[in-house]
Design a protein around this motif. Structure first.
Motif, PDB file in Angstrom:
ATOM      1  N   GLU A 157       0.828  -1.208   0.000  1.00 18.74           N
ATOM      2  CA  GLU A 157       0.000   0.000   0.000  1.00 18.74           C
ATOM      3  C   GLU A 157       0.865   1.262   0.000  1.00 18.74           C
ATOM      4  OE1 GLU A 157      -2.822   2.307   3.142  1.00 18.74           O
ATOM      5  OE2 GLU A 157      -3.180   0.134   2.950  1.00 18.74           O
ATOM      6  N   ARG A 158       1.913   1.260   0.795  1.00 22.55           N
ATOM      7  CA  ARG A 158       2.806   2.427   0.877  1.00 22.55           C
ATOM      8  C   ARG A 158       3.465   2.680  -0.478  1.00 22.55           C
ATOM      9  NH1 ARG A 158       5.751   5.663   4.361  1.00 22.55           N
ATOM     10  NH2 ARG A 158       7.907   6.008   3.746  1.00 22.55           N
ATOM     11  N   ARG A 159       3.964   1.609  -1.105  1.00 21.48           N
ATOM     12  CA  ARG A 159       4.633   1.751  -2.400  1.00 21.48           C
ATOM     13  C   ARG A 159       3.653   2.288  -3.447  1.00 21.48           C
ATOM     14  NH1 ARG A 159       6.181   0.059  -7.161  1.00 21.48           N
ATOM     15  NH2 ARG A 159       8.376  -0.084  -7.684  1.00 21.48           N
ATOM     16  N   GLU A 160       2.414   1.777  -3.433  1.00 23.22           N
ATOM     17  CA  GLU A 160       1.402   2.238  -4.387  1.00 23.22           C
ATOM     18  C   GLU A 160       1.102   3.728  -4.199  1.00 23.22           C
ATOM     19  OE1 GLU A 160      -1.820  -0.523  -3.787  1.00 23.22           O
ATOM     20  OE2 GLU A 160      -0.837  -2.070  -5.018  1.00 23.22           O
ATOM     21  N   ARG A 161       1.060   4.196  -2.940  1.00 19.97           N
ATOM     22  CA  ARG A 161       0.847   5.615  -2.659  1.00 19.97           C
ATOM     23  C   ARG A 161       1.981   6.471  -3.214  1.00 19.97           C
ATOM     24  NH1 ARG A 161       0.253   7.067   3.370  1.00 19.97           N
ATOM     25  NH2 ARG A 161       0.438   9.219   2.718  1.00 19.97           N
ATOM     26  N   ILE A 162       3.192   6.011  -3.006  1.00 24.39           N
ATOM     27  CA  ILE A 162       4.364   6.747  -3.492  1.00 24.39           C
ATOM     28  C   ILE A 162       4.391   6.754  -5.016  1.00 24.39           C
ATOM     29  CG2 ILE A 162       6.894   6.780  -3.524  1.00 24.39           C
ATOM     30  CD1 ILE A 162       6.727   5.584  -0.628  1.00 24.39           C
ATOM     31  N   GLU A 163       4.067   5.600  -5.628  1.00 23.91           N
ATOM     32  CA  GLU A 163       4.010   5.515  -7.096  1.00 23.91           C
ATOM     33  C   GLU A 163       2.969   6.469  -7.655  1.00 23.91           C
ATOM     34  OE1 GLU A 163       4.727   4.451 -11.016  1.00 23.91           O
ATOM     35  OE2 GLU A 163       5.926   3.936  -9.271  1.00 23.91           O
ATOM     36  N   ALA A 164       1.795   6.531  -7.027  1.00 25.76           N
ATOM     37  CA  ALA A 164       0.733   7.435  -7.490  1.00 25.76           C
ATOM     38  C   ALA A 164       1.191   8.884  -7.403  1.00 25.76           C
ATOM     39  CB  ALA A 164      -0.544   7.218  -6.659  1.00 25.76           C
ATOM     40  N   ALA A 165       1.868   9.259  -6.331  1.00 27.01           N
ATOM     41  CA  ALA A 165       2.369  10.624  -6.185  1.00 27.01           C
ATOM     42  C   ALA A 165       3.423  10.928  -7.253  1.00 27.01           C
ATOM     43  CB  ALA A 165       2.954  10.833  -4.785  1.00 27.01           C
ATOM     44  N   ALA A 166       4.282   9.968  -7.531  1.00 25.64           N
ATOM     45  CA  ALA A 166       5.320  10.168  -8.552  1.00 25.64           C
ATOM     46  C   ALA A 166       4.692  10.351  -9.917  1.00 25.64           C
ATOM     47  CB  ALA A 166       6.289   8.990  -8.538  1.00 25.64           C
ATOM     48  N   ARG A 167       3.703   9.526 -10.258  1.00 21.39           N
ATOM     49  CA  ARG A 167       3.038   9.649 -11.556  1.00 21.39           C
ATOM     50  C   ARG A 167       2.316  10.995 -11.683  1.00 21.39           C
ATOM     51  NH1 ARG A 167       2.949   5.183 -14.681  1.00 21.39           N
ATOM     52  NH2 ARG A 167       3.481   3.212 -13.668  1.00 21.39           N
ATOM     53  N   ALA A 168       1.652  11.417 -10.603  1.00 21.51           N
ATOM     54  CA  ALA A 168       0.926  12.692 -10.636  1.00 21.51           C
ATOM     55  C   ALA A 168       1.908  13.860 -10.834  1.00 21.51           C
ATOM     56  CB  ALA A 168       0.119  12.860  -9.356  1.00 21.51           C
ATOM     57  N   ALA A 169       3.035  13.805 -10.138  1.00 19.04           N
ATOM     58  CA  ALA A 169       4.025  14.871 -10.266  1.00 19.04           C
ATOM     59  C   ALA A 169       4.681  14.862 -11.651  1.00 19.04           C
ATOM     60  CB  ALA A 169       5.099  14.717  -9.188  1.00 19.04           C
ATOM     61  N   GLY A 170       4.744  13.695 -12.274  1.00 22.96           N
ATOM     62  CA  GLY A 170       5.388  13.570 -13.578  1.00 22.96           C
ATOM     63  C   GLY A 170       4.527  13.999 -14.745  1.00 22.96           C
ATOM     64  N   ARG A 171       3.269  14.285 -14.495  1.00 26.00           N
ATOM     65  CA  ARG A 171       2.362  14.699 -15.578  1.00 26.00           C
ATOM     66  C   ARG A 171       2.632  16.117 -16.036  1.00 26.00           C
ATOM     67  NH1 ARG A 171      -2.401  12.675 -12.506  1.00 26.00           N
ATOM     68  NH2 ARG A 171      -2.124  10.450 -12.661  1.00 26.00           N
TER      69      ARG A 171
END
Length: 193
Positions: free
Chosen positions: A179-193
């Motif tokens: 769950e923690r990794r998925e949260r971090i991945e989602a934040a990274a993808r959002a910032a990368g847009r």
């Protein structure tokens, strides 16, 4: 802080980092301690072998107190790179025990010299390098490689922490980390847009 207290403090941190590196081997198979985990082949047992080689050199050879066992040459490419991995003929016990013998040798150097006593670091092209500078360098390198070992161990089996007890008592189940990794991945993808 006086020199004696400073030396004691640096030496204490070095001892802690050495133990942290070795703890990363605990409970792993022969394959996993040797397994190349990066493009360049970085592996846990190779980090231990590398640290043993260079600590022996810095806290031995530099101060005219050579480690009594052969070391790969730093100025011969094939030998220099040989300290980054263990051959199939080198056992884990041999590599670990050598590192521990290096500790004893290095500890004797640290105890025998004052922080201002100097040595010659040939590969730096430098004469008159004080023990203080060398000790800080060895501590920094050991800490750096302890960090590499942290990441390698986490990639191998998810174990985290600075020692065997901490790794065993990490306190989070695998679902927490997913769950923690998925949260971090989602934040990274959002910032990368």
């Amino acid at each position: 802080m006086d020199d004696s207290a400073a030396k004691t403090n640096l030496h204490s941190y070095l001892r802690h980092e050495r133990a942290a590196v070795l703890a990363k081997l605990d409970g792993l198979s022969e394959y996993d301690v040797r397994r190349p985990m990066t493009t360049t082949g970085t592996n846990l047992l190779g980090l231990v072998k590398h640290l043993a080689t260079w600590e022996a050199r810095y806290l031995g050879e530099v101060f005219g107190r050579p480690f009594p066992e052969p070391l790969p040459r730093w100025d011969v490419e094939e030998e220099r790179l040989a300290d980054l991995w263990a051959t199939e003929d080198e056992s884990r016990a041999e590599v670990v025990e050598r590192y521990q013998r290096v500790w004893s040798h290095s500890d004797a150097t640290i105890e025998a010299l004052a922080l201002g006593d100097t040595g010659r670091v040939e590969w730096w092209g430098a004469d008159d390098v004080p023990l203080f500078n060398v000790l800080v360098h060895v501590l920094a390198e050991t800490s750096r490689h302890a960090g590499h070992a942290d990441i390698l161990r986490e990639e191998l089996d998810g174990a985290v922490g600075t020692d065997a007890e901490a790794m065993a008592a990490a306190g989070h189940d695998p679902a927490f980390w997913v769950e923690r990794r998925e949260r971090i991945e989602a934040a990274a993808r959002a910032a990368g847009r």
